[in-house]
Design a protein around this motif. Structure first.
Motif, PDB file in Angstrom:
ATOM      1  N   LYS A 309       6.794 -19.285  -6.523  1.00 40.39           N
ATOM      2  CA  LYS A 309       5.766 -19.678  -5.567  1.00 40.39           C
ATOM      3  C   LYS A 309       6.318 -20.729  -4.610  1.00 40.39           C
ATOM      4  O   LYS A 309       7.012 -21.647  -5.065  1.00 40.39           O
ATOM      5  N   PRO A 310       6.045 -20.579  -3.318  1.00 41.72           N
ATOM      6  CA  PRO A 310       5.205 -19.553  -2.701  1.00 41.72           C
ATOM      7  C   PRO A 310       5.947 -18.229  -2.523  1.00 41.72           C
ATOM      8  O   PRO A 310       7.160 -18.206  -2.339  1.00 41.72           O
ATOM      9  N   ALA A 311       5.187 -17.152  -2.557  1.00 39.13           N
ATOM     10  CA  ALA A 311       5.734 -15.812  -2.367  1.00 39.13           C
ATOM     11  C   ALA A 311       4.915 -15.082  -1.320  1.00 39.13           C
ATOM     12  O   ALA A 311       3.682 -15.205  -1.286  1.00 39.13           O
ATOM     13  N   ALA A 312       5.590 -14.328  -0.484  1.00 37.16           N
ATOM     14  CA  ALA A 312       4.937 -13.603   0.608  1.00 37.16           C
ATOM     15  C   ALA A 312       4.958 -12.112   0.311  1.00 37.16           C
ATOM     16  O   ALA A 312       6.016 -11.479   0.342  1.00 37.16           O
ATOM     17  N   LEU A 313       3.791 -11.562  -0.004  1.00 32.98           N
ATOM     18  CA  LEU A 313       3.647 -10.125  -0.167  1.00 32.98           C
ATOM     19  C   LEU A 313       3.231  -9.571   1.191  1.00 32.98           C
ATOM     20  O   LEU A 313       2.096  -9.747   1.628  1.00 32.98           O
ATOM     21  N   LEU A 314       4.173  -8.939   1.864  1.00 36.23           N
ATOM     22  CA  LEU A 314       3.935  -8.406   3.205  1.00 36.23           C
ATOM     23  C   LEU A 314       3.540  -6.940   3.060  1.00 36.23           C
ATOM     24  O   LEU A 314       4.388  -6.060   2.914  1.00 36.23           O
ATOM     25  N   ALA A 315       2.240  -6.708   3.068  1.00 37.91           N
ATOM     26  CA  ALA A 315       1.702  -5.368   2.826  1.00 37.91           C
ATOM     27  C   ALA A 315       1.784  -4.551   4.102  1.00 37.91           C
ATOM     28  O   ALA A 315       0.938  -4.684   4.995  1.00 37.91           O
ATOM     29  N   GLY A 316       2.791  -3.699   4.211  1.00 36.11           N
ATOM     30  CA  GLY A 316       2.933  -2.835   5.374  1.00 36.11           C
ATOM     31  C   GLY A 316       1.786  -1.851   5.480  1.00 36.11           C
ATOM     32  O   GLY A 316       1.036  -1.622   4.521  1.00 36.11           O
ATOM     33  N   ILE A 317       1.672  -1.225   6.629  1.00 37.70           N
ATOM     34  CA  ILE A 317       0.494  -0.394   6.883  1.00 37.70           C
ATOM     35  C   ILE A 317       0.695   1.069   6.495  1.00 37.70           C
ATOM     36  O   ILE A 317      -0.281   1.805   6.369  1.00 37.70           O
ATOM     37  N   ALA A 318       1.935   1.507   6.274  1.00 39.34           N
ATOM     38  CA  ALA A 318       2.154   2.916   5.933  1.00 39.34           C
ATOM     39  C   ALA A 318       1.470   3.329   4.638  1.00 39.34           C
ATOM     40  O   ALA A 318       0.863   4.408   4.587  1.00 39.34           O
ATOM     41  N   PRO A 319       1.520   2.531   3.540  1.00 36.58           N
ATOM     42  CA  PRO A 319       0.827   2.942   2.326  1.00 36.58           C
ATOM     43  C   PRO A 319      -0.689   3.020   2.496  1.00 36.58           C
ATOM     44  O   PRO A 319      -1.365   3.700   1.712  1.00 36.58           O
ATOM     45  N   GLY A 320      -1.224   2.314   3.489  1.00 37.70           N
ATOM     46  CA  GLY A 320      -2.655   2.395   3.771  1.00 37.70           C
ATOM     47  C   GLY A 320      -3.030   3.610   4.582  1.00 37.70           C
ATOM     48  O   GLY A 320      -4.215   3.939   4.700  1.00 37.70           O
ATOM     49  N   ARG A 321      -2.045   4.294   5.152  1.00 37.67           N
ATOM     50  CA  ARG A 321      -2.305   5.539   5.875  1.00 37.67           C
ATOM     51  C   ARG A 321      -2.201   6.717   4.895  1.00 37.67           C
ATOM     52  O   ARG A 321      -1.418   7.649   5.094  1.00 37.67           O
ATOM     53  N   THR A 322      -2.965   6.605   3.840  1.00 34.44           N
ATOM     54  CA  THR A 322      -3.026   7.643   2.820  1.00 34.44           C
ATOM     55  C   THR A 322      -4.485   7.843   2.423  1.00 34.44           C
ATOM     56  O   THR A 322      -5.345   7.026   2.753  1.00 34.44           O
ATOM     57  N   ALA A 323      -4.752   8.903   1.705  1.00 36.63           N
ATOM     58  CA  ALA A 323      -6.083   9.067   1.137  1.00 36.63           C
ATOM     59  C   ALA A 323      -6.355   7.899   0.194  1.00 36.63           C
ATOM     60  O   ALA A 323      -5.515   7.580  -0.650  1.00 36.63           O
ATOM     61  N   TYR A 324      -7.480   7.237   0.364  1.00 34.19           N
ATOM     62  CA  TYR A 324      -7.865   6.047  -0.402  1.00 34.19           C
ATOM     63  C   TYR A 324      -6.905   4.883  -0.146  1.00 34.19           C
ATOM     64  O   TYR A 324      -6.756   3.995  -0.981  1.00 34.19           O
ATOM     65  N   GLY A 325      -6.309   4.872   1.028  1.00 31.24           N
ATOM     66  CA  GLY A 325      -5.357   3.816   1.368  1.00 31.24           C
ATOM     67  C   GLY A 325      -5.971   2.441   1.428  1.00 31.24           C
ATOM     68  O   GLY A 325      -5.270   1.438   1.262  1.00 31.24           O
ATOM     69  N   GLU A 326      -7.294   2.353   1.647  1.00 34.13           N
ATOM     70  CA  GLU A 326      -7.933   1.036   1.671  1.00 34.13           C
ATOM     71  C   GLU A 326      -7.840   0.356   0.309  1.00 34.13           C
ATOM     72  O   GLU A 326      -7.854  -0.884   0.216  1.00 34.13           O
ATOM     73  N   GLN A 327      -7.689   1.135  -0.769  1.00 44.06           N
ATOM     74  CA  GLN A 327      -7.561   0.526  -2.098  1.00 44.06           C
ATOM     75  C   GLN A 327      -6.211  -0.164  -2.263  1.00 44.06           C
ATOM     76  O   GLN A 327      -6.109  -1.179  -2.966  1.00 44.06           O
ATOM     77  N   TYR A 328      -5.184   0.357  -1.623  1.00 45.69           N
ATOM     78  CA  TYR A 328      -3.889  -0.331  -1.612  1.00 45.69           C
ATOM     79  C   TYR A 328      -4.020  -1.700  -0.964  1.00 45.69           C
ATOM     80  O   TYR A 328      -3.539  -2.715  -1.496  1.00 45.69           O
ATOM     81  N   HIS A 329      -4.671  -1.765   0.192  1.00 46.96           N
ATOM     82  CA  HIS A 329      -4.821  -3.043   0.882  1.00 46.96           C
ATOM     83  C   HIS A 329      -5.689  -4.009   0.075  1.00 46.96           C
ATOM     84  O   HIS A 329      -5.378  -5.197  -0.027  1.00 46.96           O
ATOM     85  N   ARG A 330      -6.774  -3.513  -0.497  1.00 45.83           N
ATOM     86  CA  ARG A 330      -7.620  -4.393  -1.308  1.00 45.83           C
ATOM     87  C   ARG A 330      -6.862  -4.906  -2.533  1.00 45.83           C
ATOM     88  O   ARG A 330      -7.002  -6.079  -2.916  1.00 45.83           O
ATOM     89  N   ALA A 331      -6.071  -4.054  -3.157  1.00 44.75           N
ATOM     90  CA  ALA A 331      -5.309  -4.472  -4.338  1.00 44.75           C
ATOM     91  C   ALA A 331      -4.238  -5.488  -3.973  1.00 44.75           C
ATOM     92  O   ALA A 331      -3.991  -6.444  -4.726  1.00 44.75           O
ATOM     93  N   ALA A 332      -3.591  -5.318  -2.820  1.00 50.43           N
ATOM     94  CA  ALA A 332      -2.587  -6.288  -2.384  1.00 50.43           C
ATOM     95  C   ALA A 332      -3.227  -7.649  -2.137  1.00 50.43           C
ATOM     96  O   ALA A 332      -2.669  -8.695  -2.518  1.00 50.43           O
ATOM     97  N   ILE A 333      -4.392  -7.654  -1.505  1.00 52.94           N
ATOM     98  CA  ILE A 333      -5.103  -8.912  -1.259  1.00 52.94           C
ATOM     99  C   ILE A 333      -5.506  -9.562  -2.583  1.00 52.94           C
ATOM    100  O   ILE A 333      -5.366 -10.775  -2.773  1.00 52.94           O
ATOM    101  N   ALA A 334      -6.004  -8.749  -3.515  1.00 49.24           N
ATOM    102  CA  ALA A 334      -6.395  -9.281  -4.818  1.00 49.24           C
ATOM    103  C   ALA A 334      -5.202  -9.915  -5.524  1.00 49.24           C
ATOM    104  O   ALA A 334      -5.327 -10.987  -6.144  1.00 49.24           O
ATOM    105  N   LEU A 335      -4.042  -9.282  -5.443  1.00 49.11           N
ATOM    106  CA  LEU A 335      -2.848  -9.826  -6.097  1.00 49.11           C
ATOM    107  C   LEU A 335      -2.428 -11.139  -5.454  1.00 49.11           C
ATOM    108  O   LEU A 335      -2.015 -12.083  -6.151  1.00 49.11           O
ATOM    109  N   ALA A 336      -2.538 -11.228  -4.123  1.00 50.25           N
ATOM    110  CA  ALA A 336      -2.218 -12.486  -3.445  1.00 50.25           C
ATOM    111  C   ALA A 336      -3.156 -13.596  -3.901  1.00 50.25           C
ATOM    112  O   ALA A 336      -2.742 -14.750  -4.082  1.00 50.25           O
ATOM    113  N   ALA A 337      -4.433 -13.256  -4.113  1.00 50.39           N
ATOM    114  CA  ALA A 337      -5.399 -14.255  -4.564  1.00 50.39           C
ATOM    115  C   ALA A 337      -5.166 -14.645  -6.020  1.00 50.39           C
ATOM    116  O   ALA A 337      -5.248 -15.828  -6.390  1.00 50.39           O
ATOM    117  N   ILE A 338      -4.854 -13.686  -6.861  1.00 51.39           N
ATOM    118  CA  ILE A 338      -4.631 -13.952  -8.284  1.00 51.39           C
ATOM    119  C   ILE A 338      -3.466 -14.916  -8.485  1.00 51.39           C
ATOM    120  O   ILE A 338      -3.473 -15.745  -9.393  1.00 51.39           O
TER     121      ILE A 338
END
Length: 735
Positions: A309-338
């Motif tokens: 720590k600190p660590a930067a999780l840079l969530a690129g947008i390509a994995p979010g351009r998938t079916a249910y891709g919004e769950q990838y973004h929500r999970a990345a945000i949750a991990l940053a918060a955890i």
């Protein structure tokens, strides 16, 4: 370039500075050499660091301006749609025809029958933005405005659900405060991802900051920056993130004080990841079977992220351009918060777009009246109510459902039957999913207008094609979101070529024909001056001469630092005032495909889909260096740089008898193409990569020979509105 050199060159040749407008992922300084009204060459920033240096796309803009296939005059269709037969007409005939058709459609079907769509590329604040035509149509009673971004709709959904805003990224200089950087589905070497991103990653690497890349491909960014590459199956990124959360919580590595203070809903998420909710613990072994990432790698990655720590999780947008891709973004945000990496220097809230930084402000140009079509139509049930200022956040139909809406209209449950489509800066036949179905939709429309610089595949389906200027042939302004931040004055470098017109000029002339006497009361110069006066630029005339004013930030911008440092006086802009790992907004929607906490939901056309027996390869449609989406595909210098080809792993190629350079047939139930194969170890087995943006070019049998990836993609948006361009199964055979 020094002032001395500028002075020496002022006689025979002048050098005019401007800001690039190619929508490649950055915005950079161009120094355009002009002699006798002709651009002779283009250089870039060579001033003080950090420079805003243009990529190869910006440096080839001279070829784009003087391309022999530039559209030179207005044309009307003289053959079947898509046949490419047109005849030259005058501007008066073109504009009279368009105005007449707009009036006819509004009077016959109502304003909702008009569709207007504008996309990125060659835009400024005044010209080629959605505002000018949106204002015109709203003064006519409104129009059907789609919502949704091709690039990042899944991320916007995740950010709004969790943070309440889509302004969620740190400035790139903050990477130098990190101790660990994770590039997740991110290739800034080619996509730019803001000018100077690579420059800061170079500095991070040189400073000994560990960099990990997670991607199905061994990208140029991975090769250049990363200490470790973790390949992952497309569409399974949320499963890996959730398994990491399982490890962190199981081993009590979470930042519990942060969670207790700044978040809500962690316990519900904990029940899911540990299996209390459904009896399935989301362990590394569980994720290994889904993602293809070994359990021991997941275990190590999770511990490293939680303890460095600190660590930067840079969530690129390509994995979010998938079916249910919004769950990838929500999970990345949750991990940053955890892990407590939100709102601290060197951390990252796993977002994309920088928010208002307290410095820098630019006017907006013509105001938009109320769109009565929007007002009279119930808001979509699958869209979060606040859009955080994004222009494509308003509207009543997701853009990736427009093909279906055109084909079905009211009989399919849509608000209207759509008759007229007005497009600018948008090659939808290439860039919208399911090309063959788009062709059906375009053929059903009664009238299509396309404003363009080239005869694109979409323009071939237009009834009227209008030739438009490039940004080098008009005045405009911009504000760059790179580092350094900057104001850019886009000087008119040369006079418009041929019979091309600037976008605002076209709108003015249409408005006059439509009897809209209150449409515009300012010239281009007056508008640009007003826009600058509404900004923080102190001196318009000096700005016009200087072209670029760089804004120095006193320190890196860290989003949510106020919320973290003083939560009592700075709540998050969510209903609870906290980071919402559990979203009551989503609970109220009642859509099981938009769960209340981040979850892994298997995509359609996954490897477990029965279709996989027929089409066993997962297709991803990435960006590469020679194009900015569909732009520049016809520029010779860039075409020579890297041929359009489908990348396939050696194992998959050998199983099909395919060698590097062979022509192959790529197909599924939606379409087929013949293209060259690039056999490589730089993509994981079971995955093929066809770079998006290549122009659709069918042969006489309807088989695409241009390499248009959307011939194979599905026109069904993810539940949160995202484009699932990286979710498709295909087969590859030797042609």
């Amino acid at each position: 370039m020094s002032n001395e050199r500028n002075s020496r060159s002022a006689g025979a040749e002048k050098i005019v500075p401007t800001a690039c407008s190619s929508h490649c992922g950055g915005s950079c300084v161009l120094k355009v050499h002009v002699k006798d009204g002709v651009i002779t060459r283009i250089e870039t920033d060579d001033g003080e660091e950090p420079q805003l240096r243009a990529c190869l796309r910006g440096r080839t803009y001279r070829q784009r301006v003087y391309a022999p296939d530039r559209l030179k005059y207005p044309m009307k269709r003289s053959g079947a749609r898509g046949e490419g037969k047109f005849q030259r007409i005058s501007w008066d005939e073109a504009l009279d025809t368009i105005a007449s058709e707009i009036k006819r459609v509004v009077e016959t079907y109502g304003p909702a029958a008009i569709l207007y769509w504008v996309s990125g590329g060659d835009q400024g604040v005044l010209h080629d933005t959605w505002r000018r035509m949106s204002r015109l149509f709203c003064l006519m009673g409104g129009y059907t405005r789609p919502w949704g971004l091709h690039s990042y709709e899944g991320g916007i959904f995740g950010e709004l659900a969790t943070y309440g805003t889509a302004w969620t990224a740190s400035t790139r200089d903050d990477l130098l405060n990190s101790r660990l950087i994770i590039l997740w589905g991110w290739d800034p070497v080619n996509t730019i991802a803001d000018t100077n991103t690579s420059w800061y990653l170079v500095q991070a690497r040189e400073a000994g900051i560990k960099i990990i890349s997670i991607d199905p491909r061994y990208t140029d960014s991975t090769a250049t920056f990363a200490h470790q590459w973790i390949p992952i199956r497309p569409g399974t990124d949320a499963a890996l993130l959730i398994a990491m959360a399982n490890v962190i919580v199981t081993e009590n590595l979470q930042d519990q004080a942060f969670l207790d203070t700044y978040t809500t809903g962690f316990e519900a998420f904990k029940d899911y990841i540990l299996g209390a909710e459904d009896g399935i613990p989301k362990t590394p072994r569980w994720a290994e079977a889904i993602t293809g990432v070994p359990a021991r790698t997941i275990q190590k990655l999770a511990k490293e992220y939680a303890t460095t720590k600190p660590a930067a999780l840079l969530a690129g947008i390509a994995p979010g351009r998938t079916a249910y891709g919004e769950q990838y973004h929500r999970a990345a945000i949750a991990l940053a918060a955890i892990t407590g990496n939100v709102g601290i220097p060197g951390g990252s809230p796993a977002g994309k777009v920088w928010g208002p930084l307290g410095v820098g402000r630019m006017g907006s140009g013509p105001k938009i009246p109320r769109n009565l079509v929007d007002a009279e139509t119930p808001p979509p049930k699958d869209k979060l109510p606040s859009r955080g200022g994004y222009i494509y956040g308003h509207g009543i139909i997701n853009v990736f459902k427009l093909t279906d809406a055109i084909l079905k209209g009211k009989s399919g449950g849509y608000p209207a039957d759509y008759k007229l489509l007005y497009l600018n800066n948008s090659n939808i036949l290439n860039q919208w999913p399911n090309t063959n179905r788009i062709i059906q939709a375009l053929n059903k429309l009664e009238f299509i207008v396309v404003e363009e610089q080239f005869m694109t595949p979409t323009a071939r389906f237009a009834d009227i094609v209008l030739p438009m200027t490039t940004f080098l042939e008009r005045n405009d302004v911009t504000m760059g979101a790179s580092l350094p931040l900057f104001y850019g004055y886009r000087n008119k470098i040369i006079e418009p070529l041929y019979e091309t017109k600037a976008p605002l000029e076209v709108a003015n002339e249409l408005a006059a024909r439509l009897g809209l006497t209150d449409y515009n009361d300012k010239s281009e110069e007056e508008w640009v001056r007003q826009i600058v006066q509404e900004s923080d630029v102190p001196d318009y005339d000096n700005f016009k001469k200087q072209a670029i004013i760089k804004i120095r930030l006193p320190q890196p911008h860290v989003p949510f630092s106020k919320e973290i440092n003083d939560p009592a006086n700075n709540p998050f802009p969510t209903p609870s005032g906290k980071i919402e790992i559990y979203s009551q907004q989503l609970a109220d929607m009642g859509n099981p495909k938009l769960p209340i906490v981040p979850k892994y939901i298997e995509t359609w056309e996954s490897l477990n889909d029965p279709l996989a027996s027929k089409y066993p390869l997962q297709l991803i449609t990435t960006h590469f260096k020679r194009r900015a989406h569909t732009q520049f595909d016809n520029i010779p210098w860039l075409r020579e740089l890297e041929p359009q080809a489908i990348k396939i792993n050696t194992i998959d190629a050998q199983a099909r008898g395919v060698k590097d350079g062979d022509m192959v047939r790529v197909f599924n139930d939606r379409g087929k193409m013949i293209i060259r194969a690039k056999v490589t170890e730089r993509i994981m087995p079971g995955v093929v990569d066809l770079p998006q943006g290549a122009w659709y070019s069918p042969d006489d049998k309807g088989v695409d020979r241009g390499g248009c990836a959307n011939v194979l993609s599905r026109d069904e948006p993810s539940p949160g509105g995202a484009l699932p361009s990286n979710t498709a199964l295909v087969q590859v055979e030797k042609a």
